[in-house]
Design a protein around this motif. Structure first.
Motif, PDB file in Angstrom:
ATOM      1  N   TYR A  54       4.039  32.158  21.692  1.00  0.00           N
ATOM      2  CA  TYR A  54       2.651  32.046  22.120  1.00  0.00           C
ATOM      3  C   TYR A  54       2.021  33.421  22.278  1.00  0.00           C
ATOM      4  N   GLY A 108      -2.193  30.414  26.501  1.00  0.00           N
ATOM      5  CA  GLY A 108      -1.702  31.146  25.340  1.00  0.00           C
ATOM      6  C   GLY A 108      -1.639  30.190  24.156  1.00  0.00           C
ATOM      7  N   LEU A 109      -2.207  30.593  23.026  1.00  0.00           N
ATOM      8  CA  LEU A 109      -2.207  29.711  21.854  1.00  0.00           C
ATOM      9  C   LEU A 109      -0.974  30.016  20.991  1.00  0.00           C
ATOM     10  N   SER A 111       8.210  34.232  22.566  1.00  0.00           N
ATOM     11  CA  SER A 111       7.900  32.955  23.222  1.00  0.00           C
ATOM     12  C   SER A 111       7.205  31.991  22.267  1.00  0.00           C
TER      13      SER A 111
END
Lengths: 165, 167
Positions: free
Chosen positions: A116, A128-129, A114
């Motif tokens: 993230y 989510g970073l 993804s």
């Protein structure tokens, strides 16, 4: 996570470097940082008892993943610090947190489809970073790099100690 | 102010806070707007609700051409046909895939990570070594003082090599 050995090796690098600066026994100090580097992976208890089973048992939402967050490690490190004798308490708290934070930082670079990372800075950041996706948890090269660095740091420190004697 | 009771109380408070965090973390729901994507659990619970949404799921490859993976939890499983998936995979490998849920158990793949069976074994093996190493160091350099019920560094480690401190 990168594998646990990589985390422990990074813990040993940090621990060896810290041990030069803090009072106390160097080997014991290093061990505490290495232990701290394991703390977030207490979440792997979910392999034995899945979070879903806990939800059924307790009747409330439940996620072991909390252990793999900044909030979780603040609490587990706090418990660890309370288990040691008072003279070592603050030092142990700092060393456990240093190890645990290194674990979370390394895990925030893991490759995720993804793009993230999982929200591991809860409860401070719940989104989510983005992750640079440097490695996956079963890559062997981070272990090799960490192992070589740990060896260099260990040898240089031993050399220093023997020069001082 | 370091009676045994105060410490026990402190530990109890932290354990309660931790229990609270387990519940709180369990109540955080996936939200693509916050980069938290639904996964196997959500898709197994209510597939229809996620059609058209991005998800990140994982499971073993059970069929190639077309690529089908099985997602499962402790009591149910579902086979998902992963479309637009280009890496070559074989049955038994495990993939984590990010994509959009389609009708009829399909996923339009955007990106994926493939793990071969030996890589999982490697990971568990070296992780075990890592855990054992820390355990050995703890037993070697620390002890439990049963008079005070606290953990303390040993004056001299049980074992040290080269006569030095860094065992």
């Amino acid at each position: 996570m990168p594998d646990l050995l990589t985390h422990v090796l990074v813990g040993s690098i940090l621990g060896t470097l810290f041990a030069r600066r803090v009072s106390g026994k160097p080997a014991a100090t290093t061990t505490v940082v290495m232990l701290g580097a394991l703390l977030p992976d207490l979440t792997k208890i979910q392999i034995v008892v899945p979070s879903a089973r806990m939800e059924v048992l307790l009747g409330v939402p439940f996620a072991w993943h909390a252990l793999h967050t900044l909030g979780g490690v603040l609490l587990t490190a706090g418990i660890g610090a309370l288990l040691v004798n008072p003279t070592n308490r603050r030092r142990v708290l700092g060393l456990l947190l240093a190890g645990a934070t290194s674990h979370l930082v390394l895990d925030s670079f893991l490759l995720k489809p993804s793009g993230y990372a999982s929200p591991m800075w809860c409860p401070f950041i719940t989104t989510g970073l983005p992750t640079p996706g440097l490695y996956v948890s079963y890559d062997w090269w981070p272990t090799l790099v960490a192992g070589v660095l740990a060896l260099i740091v260990f040898l240089r420190t031993s050399q220093r100690i023997s020069e001082h004697q | 102010m370091d009676s045994r009771r105060a410490r026990a109380l402190g530990i109890l408070v932290l354990v309660c806070l931790l229990a609270g965090m387990f519940v709180w973390a369990g109540s955080i729901t996936p939200n693509p707007a916050e980069n938290r994507y639904p996964g196997n659990t959500e898709l197994l619970e209510d597939y229809e609700a996620y059609i058209g949404d991005p998800v990140q799921i994982s499971g073993p490859v059970v069929h190639t051409e077309p690529v089908i993976i099985r997602i499962s939890n402790s009591h149910e499983s579902r086979e998902i046909n992963v479309q637009n998936f280009h890496p070559s995979v074989s049955v038994g490998e495990r993939i984590v895939v990010f994509g959009t849920v389609g009708d009829d158990n399909t996923l339009d793949s955007d990106d994926a990570v493939v793990r071969e069976p030996w890589e999982a074994k490697y990971m568990y093996l070296v992780s075990f070594v890592g855990g054992l190493w820390v355990l050995a160091r703890l037993v070697n350099g620390w002890k439990i003082n049963t008079d005070r019920w606290s953990v303390e560094p040993r004056d001299t480690p049980r074992f040290s090599w080269g006569g030095g401190e860094d065992a």
